[in-house]
Scaffold this active site. Sequence first.
Site, mmCIF file in Angstrom:
data_model
loop_
_atom_site.group_PDB
_atom_site.id
_atom_site.type_symbol
_atom_site.label_atom_id
_atom_site.label_comp_id
_atom_site.label_asym_id
_atom_site.label_seq_id
_atom_site.Cartn_x
_atom_site.Cartn_y
_atom_site.Cartn_z
ATOM 1 N N SER A 45 18.701 8.305 -9.714
ATOM 2 C CA SER A 45 19.530 8.697 -8.877
ATOM 3 C C SER A 45 19.742 7.405 -7.875
ATOM 4 C CB SER A 45 19.027 9.869 -8.182
ATOM 5 O OG SER A 45 17.875 9.610 -7.545
ATOM 6 N N ASP A 83 11.858 6.347 -13.210
ATOM 7 C CA ASP A 83 12.743 7.052 -14.134
ATOM 8 C C ASP A 83 12.868 5.822 -15.467
ATOM 9 O OD1 ASP A 83 13.353 9.598 -14.128
ATOM 10 O OD2 ASP A 83 14.952 9.323 -12.416
ATOM 11 N N GLU A 179 13.854 21.021 -12.620
ATOM 12 C CA GLU A 179 15.196 20.790 -11.854
ATOM 13 C C GLU A 179 15.940 22.253 -12.031
ATOM 14 O OE1 GLU A 179 16.852 17.019 -11.695
ATOM 15 O OE2 GLU A 179 18.450 17.668 -10.413
HETATM 16 O O1 KIV Z 1 16.534 10.589 -10.284
HETATM 17 C C1 KIV Z 1 15.864 11.413 -9.427
HETATM 18 O O2 KIV Z 1 16.220 11.622 -8.296
HETATM 19 C C2 KIV Z 1 15.225 12.778 -10.006
HETATM 20 C C3 KIV Z 1 14.774 13.779 -9.198
HETATM 21 C C4 KIV Z 1 16.053 14.650 -8.936
HETATM 22 C C5 KIV Z 1 13.788 14.547 -9.774
HETATM 23 O O3 KIV Z 1 15.067 12.579 -11.257
#
Ligand code: KIV
Length: 283
Positions: A45, A83, A179
């Site tokens: 994100s 991530d 989510e």
């Molecule tokens: O990238 C992110 O912010 C996420 C959250 C929404 C869990 O994966």
Amino acid sequence: MKITVTDLHKKRLDNQTIVMLTSYDYPTAIIEDLCGIDIQLVGDSVGTNVLGYSDVSEVTIDDMRHHLRAVSRGVKNSFILCDMPYKSFQSTEDALSTARQFMEDGADGIKIEGEGNVLEIIRHLTKGGTIPVCGHIGYKPQFDGPRARVQGKDSERAIKLCEAALALENAGAFMIVLELIPEKLAREITNLLQIPTIGIGAGRYCSGQVQVVNDILGLSNRTFRHAKEYASARGLYEQAVSSYAREVRNKAFPTQNNIAHIPDSSFSAVDTWLKNRSTFHDL
Ligand code: KIV
């Protein structure tokens, strides 16, 4: 003390709620660490919240590494989760190479979006306890498009999500993000598993919660049902930036307090040099 996977599992066993928050830069990482955030998520994100991309699918491995290293420089205690961005895990080899780079950059674990398609990758990465992997099911921004929709309102999809969560746990995931899942379903998924679940828009009964730091600070002008603004940082930024611009334009900044002085004894030599220089030009 640095938080480990074992600590997170113990929290789940002891019914202590796990607090996770996204983190994209050094100053934020320091604050989150000081405030006792259990897990700082360097989420993809970052693409839409910091880098100005229109979609998380534009985020690259290099983008993630850049922000992960900044966060890692600011963290002492929080567990750092990073991530795996879109297209960074198309094969098990790709996934392993990306995950290894993230671990070298300071991640304590990685998060991967997917259901049946990521099981083999998770088995591969977690073999011998090498890389802690967190799953991510429900709404998956990398694959489900930018329009966020609640997942699992119909029985077929709801059962698929239960099966996916169990399969991820069996494959070796140490935790799963849920989510945008109805609260009742997220509660049952949490009860089905030994490992912790972390919810975002998944109700009150997950083992922990995650939010996007920009949303809780009120940095963007978007609001979401699943989020809560604990401050209006955008308003504060706007106030500070426009005050600065006004004061620079009307010469109210800098003031006496913001400037340095040169002793008269040093300046007299500069003065002489300036005078001689203009004499030279006048010739
Ligand atoms: O990238 C992110 O912010 C996420 C959250 C929404 C869990 O994966």
